[in-house]
Write a protein that holds these residues in place. Structure first.
Motif, PDB file in Angstrom:
ATOM      1  N   GLN A  82       0.817  -1.212   0.000  1.00 37.53           N
ATOM      2  CA  GLN A  82       0.000   0.000   0.000  1.00 37.53           C
ATOM      3  C   GLN A  82       0.853   1.265   0.000  1.00 37.53           C
ATOM      4  O   GLN A  82       0.519   2.246  -0.675  1.00 37.53           O
ATOM      5  N   GLN A  97      -2.293  -2.385   6.810  1.00 36.20           N
ATOM      6  CA  GLN A  97      -3.010  -3.640   6.567  1.00 36.20           C
ATOM      7  C   GLN A  97      -2.841  -4.587   7.757  1.00 36.20           C
ATOM      8  O   GLN A  97      -1.831  -4.539   8.461  1.00 36.20           O
ATOM      9  N   SER A 100      -7.781  -9.806   8.854  1.00 42.58           N
ATOM     10  CA  SER A 100      -9.168  -9.351   8.933  1.00 42.58           C
ATOM     11  C   SER A 100     -10.026 -10.232   9.827  1.00 42.58           C
ATOM     12  O   SER A 100     -10.012 -11.455   9.711  1.00 42.58           O
ATOM     13  N   SER A 274     -14.859  -6.908   2.312  1.00 41.98           N
ATOM     14  CA  SER A 274     -13.547  -6.386   2.657  1.00 41.98           C
ATOM     15  C   SER A 274     -13.154  -5.246   1.718  1.00 41.98           C
ATOM     16  O   SER A 274     -12.577  -4.241   2.151  1.00 41.98           O
ATOM     17  N   THR A 278     -12.301  -1.343   2.685  1.00 45.25           N
ATOM     18  CA  THR A 278     -11.064  -0.662   2.305  1.00 45.25           C
ATOM     19  C   THR A 278     -11.355   0.663   1.600  1.00 45.25           C
ATOM     20  O   THR A 278     -10.676   1.661   1.837  1.00 45.25           O
ATOM     21  N   THR A 303      -7.429  -1.612  -3.396  1.00 51.27           N
ATOM     22  CA  THR A 303      -8.113  -2.898  -3.536  1.00 51.27           C
ATOM     23  C   THR A 303      -7.187  -3.951  -4.123  1.00 51.27           C
ATOM     24  O   THR A 303      -7.185  -5.114  -3.691  1.00 51.27           O
ATOM     25  N   ASP A 306      -4.962  -5.026  -1.315  1.00 60.09           N
ATOM     26  CA  ASP A 306      -5.728  -5.864  -0.394  1.00 60.09           C
ATOM     27  C   ASP A 306      -5.703  -7.329  -0.853  1.00 60.09           C
ATOM     28  O   ASP A 306      -5.389  -8.237  -0.077  1.00 60.09           O
ATOM     29  N   THR A 322      -6.727  -6.943   5.320  1.00 58.59           N
ATOM     30  CA  THR A 322      -7.561  -5.813   4.936  1.00 58.59           C
ATOM     31  C   THR A 322      -7.007  -4.561   5.588  1.00 58.59           C
ATOM     32  O   THR A 322      -6.136  -4.640   6.473  1.00 58.59           O
ATOM     33  N   SER A 323      -7.486  -3.408   5.179  1.00 58.07           N
ATOM     34  CA  SER A 323      -7.035  -2.162   5.809  1.00 58.07           C
ATOM     35  C   SER A 323      -7.615  -2.078   7.220  1.00 58.07           C
ATOM     36  O   SER A 323      -8.733  -2.532   7.471  1.00 58.07           O
TER      37      SER A 323
END
Length: 478
Positions: A82, A97, A100, A274, A278, A303, A306, A322-323
């Motif tokens: 990212q 990140q 999740s 998810s 994000t 995305t 991710d 995930t973020s």
């Protein structure tokens, strides 16, 4: 540390600005500390569901250490995607990140009671689902209409409701202790309550990083309580530390690869949720840190990262990434928009993951102590879902959609035996409650007419008609 000492207002809003290193390092590390507990918790819960987690006395218990390591390493790797970017992959924003929670209701039925053998199908689903997730970056802007707050709020609420039972079980002593005199003992609950009380105290009365890292500090307080009361001995900590290696690299396909239709379908469907989460985090970062809307390129890049981060993690035994929303608030609090600050935090996280001794210490946290933290975290997931639902226009149409989706989803989750005659794939997907609730809400939201009169729902509301109006269009609030 004042913002003016880090840079000018223009510099602080610039994602490409690099603060002085001696100031950037602590800022980066605090991003990691804000998500540290949440990041490793899914590994602990999956191992517990599989049967080799805390209190299980399973010969595979050491495998938990590896899962914890991979959670740290690949959260760091996904974060680097990212912040540094790789071609179109990554938003070039300070997005953190982490593993999740959203996928836990899918992962738990997949591995339940199967031990390490259940992980091959799980990671097969992570890999394929991750690549599918990355592909959503090509169309994310076009599918957001199908996932309004009514749907996303319901899904997030269902995620929390699916997990709160885990917190209570952990606080009482863990699943292996059920049926024993120790389960639910005063000492067990005391350890969990110490964590909860310290966490709430710091969250409400602490300032800055004390408040942001309240769960982590609460767990440390619970850990000290466990040592003081004999729930945990220094000998156990020392033994775990001594047995762990100083350095270890990830192992590709450590648990094998198995194609499971239930796993692949579950992970692919949850990828939509998810991805939307994000998008919300990217928008929150650009609004809170730079005072602007996120660009289509940033949303697509986030995305892509991710999904690719999830797929790469699956090859080595890591879980879906995930973020992390808590870091959006941290950026708003510090006012520092620099992606390079988060890069430093990502490197710190990777280094921690490559040192098994870090995981060895985490592994000694008593399950009752972890339960206190999990109760807070999963309760906050439910609260976050309800917060999303506050943006819904609660007309009769949306009430009916929510009612049907919640009734079926939560009902199947609470009574999985009702599906005992279903094929294994369908049973695994439906007993999570999450997927049926999401699919019903999406389909009904797309096909039902916009208007539904009050009288048409009176016969099923039992007099509880409700008066909430949510966020209505301007013409309706005039």
């Amino acid at each position: 540390m004042s913002n003016s000492s880090i840079g000018s207002p223009e510099q602080l809003r610039d994602p490409n600005y690099t603060p002085p290193l001696y100031k950037a390092i602590p800022l980066g590390i605090q991003h990691v500390l804000a998500m540290f507990v949440s990041n490793v918790t899914p590994a602990i819960i999956v191992a517990g569901a599989a049967g080799f987690g805390f209190g299980s006395n399973s010969p595979d218990f050491p495998e938990l250490l590896y899962l914890i390591q991979m959670s740290m390493v690949f959260a760091g790797v996904a974060t680097l995607l990212q912040t540094i970017t790789l071609g179109p992959v990554g938003a070039a924003l300070p997005i953190v990140q982490g593993t999740s929670f959203a996928f836990l209701p899918i992962m738990i039925p997949l591995v339940a009671g199967k031990g390490v053998d259940g992980l091959a199908a799980l990671f097969g689903g992570v890999i394929i689902g991750g690549f599918f997730h990355a592909c959503l970056g090509l169309v994310i802007g076009k599918i957001r209409f199908a996932l309004p707050p009514l749907v996303t709020g319901l899904v997030v609420t269902m995620i929390g409701l699916a997990l709160v039972q885990v917190g209570i079980q952990y606080a009482a002593g863990g699943v292996p202790a059920i049926g024993t005199p120790e389960y639910g003992s005063l000492l067990n609950w005391a350890a969990a309550l110490v964590v909860i009380v310290v966490t709430l105290g710091l969250k409400f009365f602490g300032r800055g990083m004390m408040s942001v890292s309240a769960v982590l500090l609460g767990l440390i307080a619970g850990y000290i309580f466990a040592l003081a009361t004999g729930m945990l001995t220094f000998e156990a900590v020392s033994t775990s530390w001594d047995r762990a290696a100083v350095f270890a690299l990830p192992q590709p396909f450590k648990y094998g690869f198995e194609f499971s239709f239930a796993a692949v379908l579950g992970f692919c469907l949850m990828a939509f949720v998810s991805a939307v989460e994000t998008v919300g985090d990217v928008s929150g970062i650009t609004k809170g840190g730079a005072g602007r809307e996120a660009t289509d390129k940033e949303i697509a890049g986030a995305t892509f990262a991710d999904g690719l981060g999830t797929a790469v993690a699956g090859f080595f035994g890591g879980f879906p990434n995930t973020s992390f929303s808590q870091n959006v608030g941290l950026i708003a609090m510090t006012g520092v928009m620099s992606r390079h600050v988060v890069t430093i935090g990502a490197i710190f996280l990777i280094v921690c993951g490559l040192i098994p001794k870090v995981g060895a210490v985490i592994r000694t946290v008593p399950i009752e102590v972890l339960g206190g933290g999990v109760i807070v975290m999963f309760g906050m997931v439910v609260a976050a879902g309800i917060s999303m639902l506050s943006d819904v226009n609660w007309n009769r149409r949306n009430m009916v959609i929510f009612a049907i989706s919640l009734s079926i989803g939560l009902g199947l989750q609470l009574e999985p035996g009702a599906l005992q005659h279903m094929p294994d794939t369908a049973r695994i997907l439906l007993t999570s409650g999450l997927l049926p609730a999401a699919l019903i809400a999406i389909v009904l939201n797309l096909v039902l007419p916009e208007e539904l009169s009050d009288e048409s729902t009176e016969e099923v509301s039992g007099g509880l008609s409700g008066h909430g109006r949510g966020s209505l269009p301007k013409e309706e609030t005039a």
